[in-house]
Design a protein around this motif. Structure first.
Motif, PDB file in Angstrom:
ATOM      1  N   TYR A   1      34.501  35.481  38.998  1.00  0.00           N
ATOM      2  CA  TYR A   1      33.046  35.524  38.839  1.00  0.00           C
ATOM      3  C   TYR A   1      32.345  35.359  40.183  1.00  0.00           C
ATOM      4  N   GLU A   2      32.942  34.550  41.056  1.00  0.00           N
ATOM      5  CA  GLU A   2      32.354  34.426  42.401  1.00  0.00           C
ATOM      6  C   GLU A   2      32.362  35.783  43.071  1.00  0.00           C
ATOM      7  N   GLU A   3      33.470  36.480  42.900  1.00  0.00           N
ATOM      8  CA  GLU A   3      33.626  37.813  43.476  1.00  0.00           C
ATOM      9  C   GLU A   3      32.520  38.748  42.954  1.00  0.00           C
ATOM     10  N   LEU A   4      32.335  38.753  41.630  1.00  0.00           N
ATOM     11  CA  LEU A   4      31.314  39.646  41.062  1.00  0.00           C
ATOM     12  C   LEU A   4      29.916  39.256  41.533  1.00  0.00           C
ATOM     13  N   ASN A   5      29.702  37.932  41.639  1.00  0.00           N
ATOM     14  CA  ASN A   5      28.370  37.475  42.044  1.00  0.00           C
ATOM     15  C   ASN A   5      28.075  37.764  43.503  1.00  0.00           C
TER      16      ASN A   5
ATOM     17  N   GLY B   1      22.253  43.933  44.521  1.00  0.00           N
ATOM     18  CA  GLY B   1      21.663  45.261  44.337  1.00  0.00           C
ATOM     19  C   GLY B   1      21.310  45.462  42.882  1.00  0.00           C
ATOM     20  N   SER B   2      20.597  46.514  42.625  1.00  0.00           N
ATOM     21  CA  SER B   2      20.185  46.794  41.247  1.00  0.00           C
ATOM     22  C   SER B   2      21.402  47.230  40.424  1.00  0.00           C
ATOM     23  N   ALA B   3      21.242  47.205  39.114  1.00  0.00           N
ATOM     24  CA  ALA B   3      22.337  47.656  38.239  1.00  0.00           C
ATOM     25  C   ALA B   3      22.733  49.081  38.606  1.00  0.00           C
ATOM     26  N   PHE B   4      21.747  49.866  38.964  1.00  0.00           N
ATOM     27  CA  PHE B   4      21.970  51.262  39.324  1.00  0.00           C
ATOM     28  C   PHE B   4      22.830  51.349  40.603  1.00  0.00           C
ATOM     29  N   ASP B   5      22.524  50.471  41.589  1.00  0.00           N
ATOM     30  CA  ASP B   5      23.323  50.457  42.849  1.00  0.00           C
ATOM     31  C   ASP B   5      24.752  50.022  42.552  1.00  0.00           C
ATOM     32  N   ILE B   6      24.875  48.945  41.759  1.00  0.00           N
ATOM     33  CA  ILE B   6      26.209  48.397  41.460  1.00  0.00           C
ATOM     34  C   ILE B   6      27.042  49.415  40.692  1.00  0.00           C
ATOM     35  N   ALA B   7      26.372  50.208  39.870  1.00  0.00           N
ATOM     36  CA  ALA B   7      27.107  51.205  39.064  1.00  0.00           C
ATOM     37  C   ALA B   7      27.957  52.105  39.954  1.00  0.00           C
ATOM     38  N   LYS B   8      27.533  52.284  41.211  1.00  0.00           N
ATOM     39  CA  LYS B   8      28.239  53.219  42.105  1.00  0.00           C
ATOM     40  C   LYS B   8      29.127  52.486  43.111  1.00  0.00           C
ATOM     41  N   ASP B   9      29.181  51.159  43.003  1.00  0.00           N
ATOM     42  CA  ASP B   9      29.917  50.386  44.007  1.00  0.00           C
ATOM     43  C   ASP B   9      31.371  50.209  43.562  1.00  0.00           C
ATOM     44  N   GLU B  10      32.256  51.021  44.110  1.00  0.00           N
ATOM     45  CA  GLU B  10      33.648  51.018  43.641  1.00  0.00           C
ATOM     46  C   GLU B  10      34.358  49.686  43.920  1.00  0.00           C
ATOM     47  N   ASP B  11      33.919  48.925  44.929  1.00  0.00           N
ATOM     48  CA  ASP B  11      34.553  47.619  45.169  1.00  0.00           C
ATOM     49  C   ASP B  11      34.290  46.670  44.000  1.00  0.00           C
ATOM     50  N   PHE B  12      33.063  46.673  43.508  1.00  0.00           N
ATOM     51  CA  PHE B  12      32.720  45.825  42.355  1.00  0.00           C
ATOM     52  C   PHE B  12      33.606  46.197  41.161  1.00  0.00           C
ATOM     53  N   TRP B  13      33.704  47.490  40.886  1.00  0.00           N
ATOM     54  CA  TRP B  13      34.423  47.915  39.682  1.00  0.00           C
ATOM     55  C   TRP B  13      35.931  47.801  39.843  1.00  0.00           C
ATOM     56  N   ALA B  14      36.405  47.824  41.096  1.00  0.00           N
ATOM     57  CA  ALA B  14      37.838  47.607  41.313  1.00  0.00           C
ATOM     58  C   ALA B  14      38.211  46.193  40.854  1.00  0.00           C
ATOM     59  N   THR B  15      37.328  45.249  41.113  1.00  0.00           N
ATOM     60  CA  THR B  15      37.574  43.875  40.665  1.00  0.00           C
ATOM     61  C   THR B  15      37.626  43.819  39.138  1.00  0.00           C
ATOM     62  N   VAL B  16      36.700  44.511  38.503  1.00  0.00           N
ATOM     63  CA  VAL B  16      36.671  44.541  37.030  1.00  0.00           C
ATOM     64  C   VAL B  16      37.926  45.227  36.488  1.00  0.00           C
ATOM     65  N   GLN B  17      38.304  46.343  37.114  1.00  0.00           N
ATOM     66  CA  GLN B  17      39.480  47.102  36.645  1.00  0.00           C
ATOM     67  C   GLN B  17      40.733  46.225  36.640  1.00  0.00           C
ATOM     68  N   GLN B  18      40.822  45.334  37.635  1.00  0.00           N
ATOM     69  CA  GLN B  18      42.019  44.492  37.738  1.00  0.00           C
ATOM     70  C   GLN B  18      42.099  43.423  36.661  1.00  0.00           C
ATOM     71  N   ALA B  19      41.011  43.199  35.953  1.00  0.00           N
ATOM     72  CA  ALA B  19      41.034  42.177  34.903  1.00  0.00           C
ATOM     73  C   ALA B  19      41.785  42.666  33.668  1.00  0.00           C
ATOM     74  N   PHE B  20      42.080  43.954  33.615  1.00  0.00           N
ATOM     75  CA  PHE B  20      42.744  44.535  32.438  1.00  0.00           C
ATOM     76  C   PHE B  20      44.226  44.772  32.710  1.00  0.00           C
ATOM     77  N   THR B  21      45.007  44.788  31.645  1.00  0.00           N
ATOM     78  CA  THR B  21      46.460  45.014  31.787  1.00  0.00           C
ATOM     79  C   THR B  21      46.836  46.386  31.241  1.00  0.00           C
ATOM     80  N   VAL B  22      45.908  47.337  31.343  1.00  0.00           N
ATOM     81  CA  VAL B  22      46.135  48.644  30.710  1.00  0.00           C
ATOM     82  C   VAL B  22      47.259  49.421  31.395  1.00  0.00           C
ATOM     83  N   ASP B  23      47.869  50.308  30.626  1.00  0.00           N
ATOM     84  CA  ASP B  23      48.965  51.147  31.113  1.00  0.00           C
ATOM     85  C   ASP B  23      48.369  52.276  31.963  1.00  0.00           C
ATOM     86  N   ARG B  24      48.605  52.208  33.261  1.00  0.00           N
ATOM     87  CA  ARG B  24      48.017  53.216  34.152  1.00  0.00           C
ATOM     88  C   ARG B  24      48.870  54.481  34.255  1.00  0.00           C
ATOM     89  N   SER B  25      49.948  54.573  33.447  1.00  0.00           N
ATOM     90  CA  SER B  25      50.714  55.820  33.444  1.00  0.00           C
ATOM     91  C   SER B  25      50.044  56.844  32.525  1.00  0.00           C
TER      92      SER B  25
END
Ligand SMILES: Cc1ncc(COP(=O)(O)O)c(C=O)c1O
Length: 428
Positions: A33-37, A41-65
């Motif tokens: 959460y510290e990382e996300l905080n 920027g606005s929600a619109f800016d964050i929507a395009k920020d791949e570093d932010f979403w990379a952190t979110v993506q790592q929270a999941f254990t989905v099969d990337r194959s």
């Protein structure tokens, strides 16, 4: 250092095996959460920020194959939601009658409070259920109707909910009326007037979707509810796909009955749902499983289902924390961004037909696309067979295509591969 960079450093340091094991088992800590905080920027800016979403993506254990673009059906839970559920389950199993019933079960009241807060309603108006189907059927079967009474819905509502009314037709002699709505539907007044035109003197109940599951269409719930209320007709709102998908509260809908699954867009454990019933409507709505008369006005009468796990419900709390950590507006903006991202790359092709509105008021993460000349079932099968991509074929009388639903864990690279696969299919 961002957690994504830490992750990459670990891998490049030759610690791949170690990192992947730790990654799967280590619960997310406050640093997530510290990382996300740390992003601004606005929600619109964050929507395009791949570093932010990379952190979110790592929270999941989905099969990337594989590439899962059917998050409309059911979503994966983040790793720490899964971990919380396992923790509660382990504790339950130490002595279920004591740990599960006496210690854990009362704690679901905290979850009830948080869901109520998110929806902007009183805690005493929220029941925790197993899914949207259960919440919907409580309403669809729990409102008294007599022979000859009519219920109204569209021909794009969810098949199980249609089946529910059809069973009442066979059993009690009520009548189900269905009508068509435009695809896409971008005129609120037209939708309200279609509902109104199809009301007869015998119409006693309306069922409407907040989001139509086969097209991603968002419908003007508040306007339909208010029109029907003037005629004394209750409206059951099927919000299976809407809750935690985009930002709204009960006051934006003005509804008396709202139903949703929590294992779709909230990413809560599988087998969790929510039912909202306005306080003054609770008494007259029968529960699906019998409850004592003393509970007539108590929202918990809808939870009298016999023995059930406490773990699923308690881990809804972690899913709520995850949702709040991302931020509802940022999540909505990202989901819209992902949808635009793949649609923009295909839409100029004459053989690509989109059956979903591009106006953000009428759609978010769900879209249905048709490739002219390719049957949806064939396209869906080819995407899985040749590219390991999961979508959903849609075959409705009015429109056909494949339904595409990315999620917050979906990467842009995955969407690029999906776009390339569709371009390949168009060429062949
Ligand atoms: C519009 C709609 N309503 C109800 C449901 C039922 O949801 P669940 O299977 O989680 O009960 C779904 C499921 O996809 C749906 O799309």
């Amino acid at each position: 250092m961002s957690s994504r960079k830490q992750f990459i450093n670990q891998i490049s340091g030759g610690a791949l095996a170690l990192a992947s094991t730790a990654f799967l088992t280590k619960p997310l800590s406050d640093s997530f959460y510290e990382e996300l905080n740390s992003f601004s920027g606005s929600a619109f800016d964050i929507a395009k920020d791949e570093d932010f979403w990379a952190t979110v993506q790592q929270a999941f254990t989905v099969d990337r194959s594989l590439i899962n673009l059917n998050n409309g059906g059911v979503s994966p839970s983040p790793e720490f939601v899964q971990a919380a559920m396992k923790k509660h389950l382990d504790f339950s199993n130490q002595a279920p009658v004591y740990n599960m019933w006496r210690i854990l079960e009362p704690r679901r009241e905290g979850v009830r409070q948080r869901i109520a807060r998110m929806f902007g309603v009183d805690t005493e108006e929220i029941a925790l259920t197993r899914n949207a189907s259960e919440s919907l059927q409580i309403c669809q079967l729990g409102i008294d109707l007599k022979k000859g009474d009519e219920v109204l819905t569209t021909d794009q509502d969810y098949p199980r909910m249609i089946t529910t009314f059809q069973q009442r037709e066979r059993r009690e002699g009520i009548k189900l009326n269905q009508f068509s709505i435009p695809v896409p539907a971008e005129n609120d007044d037209e939708i309200v007037s279609l509902f109104e035109q199809n009301i007869t003197p015998k119409t006693k109940l309306i069922l409407m979707s907040h989001i139509v599951n086969i097209s991603g269409q968002i419908l003007p719930v508040k306007k339909v509810v208010q029109m029907a209320r003037k005629k004394g007709i209750p409206v059951i709102v099927d919000g299976a796909h809407a809750f935690a998908h985009f930002t709204f509260k009960q006051e934006d809908l003005d509804c008396d009955y709202y139903t949703t699954s929590l294992h779709k867009w909230l990413f809560a454990p599988h087998g969790t749902g929510m039912l909202y019933v306005k306080k003054d409507k609770i008494k007259d709505l029968w529960p699906m499983m019998a409850a004592p008369e003393t509970m007539d006005e108590n929202i918990r009468k809808f939870e009298e289902i016999g023995t059930h796990p406490a773990a699923n419900y308690l881990a809804i709390g972690e899913a709520l924390t995850f949702h709040e950590g991302i931020g509802s507006d940022r999540k909505e903006a990202r989901l819209k961004y992902l949808n635009d991202y793949w649609i923009d790359q295909l839409i100029d092709n004459d053989r690509v037909v989109l059956h979903t509105s591009r106006n953000p008021k009428y759609a978010c993460a769900i879209a249905t696309v048709e490739l002219k000349g390719i049957a949806p079932n064939d396209l869906n099968a080819a995407l899985w067979r040749d590219y390991r991509i999961i979508t959903t074929p849609i075959n409705h009388d009015q429109f056909k295509g494949i339904r595409v639903t990315p999620n917050v864990y979906t990467t842009l690279e995955e969407l690029d591969r999906f776009v390339d696969a569709l371009k390949d299919q168009l060429k062949s």
